[in-house]
Design a protein around this motif. Structure first.
Motif, PDB file in Angstrom:
ATOM      1  N   GLU A 113      53.439  64.445  47.037  1.00 45.69           N
ATOM      2  CA  GLU A 113      52.657  63.997  45.879  1.00 45.69           C
ATOM      3  C   GLU A 113      51.526  63.074  46.312  1.00 45.69           C
ATOM      4  O   GLU A 113      50.425  63.108  45.735  1.00 45.69           O
ATOM      5  CB  GLU A 113      53.582  63.315  44.883  1.00 45.69           C
ATOM      6  N   ALA A 114      51.783  62.262  47.331  1.00 47.45           N
ATOM      7  CA  ALA A 114      50.739  61.371  47.836  1.00 47.45           C
ATOM      8  C   ALA A 114      49.596  62.167  48.446  1.00 47.45           C
ATOM      9  O   ALA A 114      48.413  61.826  48.262  1.00 47.45           O
ATOM     10  CB  ALA A 114      51.323  60.404  48.859  1.00 47.45           C
ATOM     11  N   VAL A 115      49.924  63.216  49.167  1.00 40.65           N
ATOM     12  CA  VAL A 115      48.889  64.052  49.771  1.00 40.65           C
ATOM     13  C   VAL A 115      48.100  64.797  48.695  1.00 40.65           C
ATOM     14  O   VAL A 115      46.864  64.880  48.748  1.00 40.65           O
ATOM     15  CB  VAL A 115      49.521  65.048  50.777  1.00 40.65           C
ATOM     16  N   PHE A 116      48.812  65.341  47.707  1.00 41.11           N
ATOM     17  CA  PHE A 116      48.115  66.016  46.611  1.00 41.11           C
ATOM     18  C   PHE A 116      47.166  65.047  45.894  1.00 41.11           C
ATOM     19  O   PHE A 116      46.022  65.392  45.560  1.00 41.11           O
ATOM     20  CB  PHE A 116      49.119  66.586  45.608  1.00 41.11           C
ATOM     21  N   ALA A 117      47.620  63.832  45.631  1.00 39.86           N
ATOM     22  CA  ALA A 117      46.790  62.845  44.937  1.00 39.86           C
ATOM     23  C   ALA A 117      45.552  62.504  45.746  1.00 39.86           C
ATOM     24  O   ALA A 117      44.441  62.374  45.198  1.00 39.86           O
ATOM     25  CB  ALA A 117      47.612  61.580  44.660  1.00 39.86           C
ATOM     26  N   TYR A 118      45.732  62.365  47.051  1.00 40.79           N
ATOM     27  CA  TYR A 118      44.587  62.103  47.940  1.00 40.79           C
ATOM     28  C   TYR A 118      43.563  63.225  47.827  1.00 40.79           C
ATOM     29  O   TYR A 118      42.352  62.978  47.708  1.00 40.79           O
ATOM     30  CB  TYR A 118      45.089  61.959  49.375  1.00 40.79           C
ATOM     31  N   GLY A 119      44.038  64.476  47.845  1.00 44.64           N
ATOM     32  CA  GLY A 119      43.127  65.608  47.730  1.00 44.64           C
ATOM     33  C   GLY A 119      42.347  65.581  46.433  1.00 44.64           C
ATOM     34  O   GLY A 119      41.136  65.837  46.409  1.00 44.64           O
TER      35      GLY A 119
END
Length: 371
Positions: A113-119
């Motif tokens: 979820e953190a990676v998706f949010a960063y994207g």
């Protein structure tokens, strides 16, 4: 030149990825593993054009380390990029365990979820792979891979435990993982922010079938009967098994049957593709003088000088084919022809033989008749 950062570079997937990327002239690889500091991670992250985030924790001493090692480390990486206005694509190696409601799964899901949010926040491609069981060379045995553990134990005659032989596992092969990961980086049309991705190919196999294959690989050194490797999974599994052989046990001896002619040794047998054997024949000696109804063979002299002779079993004309180790020539042995091979030189002849079926002493299909 593209600069690529690989975290977890000394892990199973990381080692395979680095080994492949390092062969490319258009890529410079930077490696981060557990020995590197957070300062080094920050330094490399700011230089990277693409990040493979493979680092993580799955066997901690306490459950709190799941959050710090999976989510915390990922968040630190993302914060470094975001605070420096870096829009660097990230590929995250996650796990199907992220679907489970346990400390490990929760920490992996939070990292996703953190990676998706960063994207989303910076408008850059992110690639999240929820990997099933990955197998191949360099995986750590007795850790979290049943294939690695079984290959290690069976090759050393250590008992394995199979609680549910009919249980089915989903597996992906390390080379497919690496090919898919690199394809994500190389895709010029990539436009992904919040999608999960799959490896190009997977295998669903029962535990009892994996065990049977590995046991047959182990016994093949003694029986010489090797699996036909008729599908990709068996071929990949055999390669994986050999990578776990003890380093002092790469070699094994063949039985050499000596007589006044020289010697002969069987090399490889298969149930569906016949067998290969090799012989040494002294000068002036003839082998063969027999024929077959159905069995066929191929002869290849790789050293010395010989002549292969044929005669139809009801005919009178003799055919001769000279062969030598300086000019490799394969001779096919058809059924219905009595045949022989004679050393006509002054040195020993070394010959490779292939037969299309295993020798069956109860039905040898071999009948003596001089050429």
């Amino acid at each position: 030149m593209k600069t690529v950062l690989v975290t977890g570079a000394n892990g199973f997937i990381g080692r395979n990825l680095v080994a492949t990327l390092s062969r490319r002239e258009d890529v410079e690889v930077m490696r981060i593993d557990s020995k590197n500091s957070l300062e080094e991670l920050a330094e490399y992250a700011l230089k990277a054009d693409f990040i493979y985030h493979l680092a993580g924790v799955n066997r901690p001493e306490n459950t709190e380390e799941f959050i710090t090692g999976n989510l915390g480390y990922t968040q630190y990486l993302i914060n470094i990029l975001s605070s420096n206005q870096k829009k660097t694509p990230i590929l995250l190696s996650s796990s199907i365990q992220a679907e489970q409601d346990n400390p490990y799964g929760s920490s992996k899901r939070a990292a996703e979820e953190a990676v998706f949010a960063y994207g989303h926040n910076v408008g850059v491609n992110t690639f999240v792979y929820r990997l099933p069981n990955v197998f191949g060379k360099w995986s750590k045995p007795n850790y979290n891979s049943v294939i690695a553990t079984w290959c290690h134990n069976i090759s050393r005659e250590i008992p394995i435990q199979v609680n549910n032989p009919d249980a089915e596992v989903t597996l992906v092969y390390i080379d497919d993982v690496i090919e898919t990961f690199i394809g994500s980086m190389d895709d010029p049309d990539a436009s992904y922010i919040s999608d999960y991705h799959d490896i190009s190919r997977s295998f669903k196999v029962k535990l009892k079938d994996i065990e049977a294959c590995l046991v047959s690989f182990k016994s093949s050194r003694h029986t010489l009967v090797i699996s036909d490797l008729k599908n990709d999974f068996e071929r990949f599994l055999y390669s994986t098994y050999l990578s776990y052989l003890p380093e002092n046990d790469f070699g094994y001896d063949l039985e050499m049957k000596h007589d006044n002619r020289g010697w002969l040794a069987e090399f490889i047998k298969t149930e569906h593709s016949g067998q290969v054997f090799i012989s040494r024949t002294k000068p002036g000696i003839t082998r063969g003088n027999h024929w077959h109804h159905t069995k066929v063979e191929k002869f290849l002299v790789i050293e010395g000088e010989a002549v292969v002779k044929f005669r139809q079993i009801e005919g009178e004309e003799t055919l001769e084919y000279p062969v030598n180790g300086l000019s490799l020539r394969v001779i096919d042995i058809p059924p219905g022809y009595t045949h022989s091979i004679t050393n006509i030189g002054t040195t020993d002849v070394i010959t490779l033989f292939w037969a299309n079926e295993l020798f069956n002493p109860e039905k040898p299909d071999t009948y003596y008749l001089e050429v």
